[in-house]
Each structure stands twice: as C-alpha cells, then as structure tokens.
Write a protein that holds these residues in place. Structure first.
Motif, PDB file in Angstrom:
ATOM      1  N   ASP A  37       0.821  -1.212   0.000  1.00 16.97           N
ATOM      2  CA  ASP A  37       0.000   0.000   0.000  1.00 16.97           C
ATOM      3  C   ASP A  37       0.858   1.267   0.000  1.00 16.97           C
ATOM      4  OD1 ASP A  37      -2.309  -1.482  -0.062  1.00 16.97           O
ATOM      5  OD2 ASP A  37      -2.634  -1.379   2.110  1.00 16.97           O
ATOM      6  N   ASP A  38       2.087   1.167   0.516  1.00 16.94           N
ATOM      7  CA  ASP A  38       2.966   2.338   0.578  1.00 16.94           C
ATOM      8  C   ASP A  38       4.100   2.274  -0.456  1.00 16.94           C
ATOM      9  OD1 ASP A  38       4.305   0.242   1.769  1.00 16.94           O
ATOM     10  OD2 ASP A  38       5.165   1.457   3.378  1.00 16.94           O
ATOM     11  N   THR A  67       2.905   6.272  -6.606  1.00 21.08           N
ATOM     12  CA  THR A  67       2.459   5.663  -5.352  1.00 21.08           C
ATOM     13  C   THR A  67       1.501   4.531  -5.715  1.00 21.08           C
ATOM     14  OG1 THR A  67       0.526   7.075  -5.202  1.00 21.08           O
ATOM     15  CG2 THR A  67       2.572   7.890  -4.170  1.00 21.08           C
TER      16      THR A  67
END
Length: 169
Positions: A37-38, A67
């Motif tokens: 997710d990061d 991202t």
C-alpha cells in the motif's frame, strides 16, 4: 557468493519471474496487487555528468514517481478505451538478470538488485524499443508472500527513444 540463503534467493527469483510474466501478459491489475500500500515506484532522469559528480541521476526529475494510488489509476486507465497509446497493446518481454539479494534496513524486507532489458513492439511498426536498466527493489514479506515496497529504475540511457512510457518496467 550469495548474501542470503538459497531458499530466499529462489523466493525472490520466483517473485521477479511472476512479475515479468504478469506484465508481459497484460495482467497489470494482478501486478499492482503485488505492490504494498505504501509502494514507491520511481525512475529518475539520467544526466550525463563528469565522473566525480555522482551516479548521474537527477534527484529532482523523474519519468515515474508513483504511489500505490497513481499505479492503480494508470492500471484503471489501461483497462479503458481511452488508453490510446496502448491500442493496439504493446508486446513486451521483460528479461530480468543478475539478481542480487541482501538484507534491507527492516527485518521483514529484502534489498534486491537486478538488471532489466525490456523489448517492446507495437502493431506493425518497424521500430522496436529496447530499454536497459538496473532495478533496485525493496521486497517486503507479508502473509500473502513477497510484495514490492520500493522500486527505483536506473536507466542506462540518457535519451529515451520510446514513443511513450505507458508500460511498467
């Protein structure tokens, strides 16, 4: 000599081969699921510099500075009829070699370096792309297996001759 166990090396090798297979098979949705997710996905611009002036990459300009959210947006766009640069879709082959695995800063992470040669053709064009780079990845262990937490793509080219960068490296 391996900087990690043979088991860990093969785990990383399988991850990288699966990733290449997904991208070459146009399964970008499944590929983005391999990202944390990061995740940070970057490709800095190479500059031609004198030897004493560093590695030759601009720390302020990037071809990609993505991202998880922007990667998912790119994938969603590829799934629509508005991804004109990928209609017809590119035919790609990701050749991943020289895989080096070592421990990273965090206990559950691995630092992975690999070389990439990407072949790309599209439609009936006579021009094909060859993109050569080193990838510096951080892979993180999760309950689902290894996940891509960071990728830095360091091009060997100072000038890209490809028509677009609508693909993932």
């Amino acid at each position: 000599m391996l900087e990690t166990s043979a088991e860990t090396y093969w785990e990383v090798y399988e991850f990288l081969m699966r990733e290449a297979e997904l991208l070459d098979g146009h399964h970008e949705r499944e590929w983005v699921e391999l990202c944390t997710d990061d995740v940070v996905y970057r490709m800095p611009v190479r500059e031609t510099r004198e030897r004493g002036a560093g590695e030759g990459f601009n720390g302020q300009m990037y071809y990609f500075d993505e991202t998880r959210g922007s990667l998912e947006l790119r994938v969603r766009r590829l799934e629509t009829e508005y991804a004109w640069a990928e209609d017809p879709p590119s035919r790609t082959r990701h050749f991943v070699t020289n895989i080096r695995v070592s421990s990273a800063d965090a206990e559950e992470e691995l630092a992975v370096r690999s070389n990439l040669l990407l072949y790309r053709s599209q439609g009936t064009e006579l021009h094909q792309d060859l993109i050569s780079a080193e990838r510096r990845d951080v892979l993180r262990r999760s309950e689902e297996g290894l996940r891509l937490a960071r990728r830095e793509i360091l091009l060997d080219h100072s000038v890209l001759t490809t028509h677009n960068l609508s693909i993932f490296l």
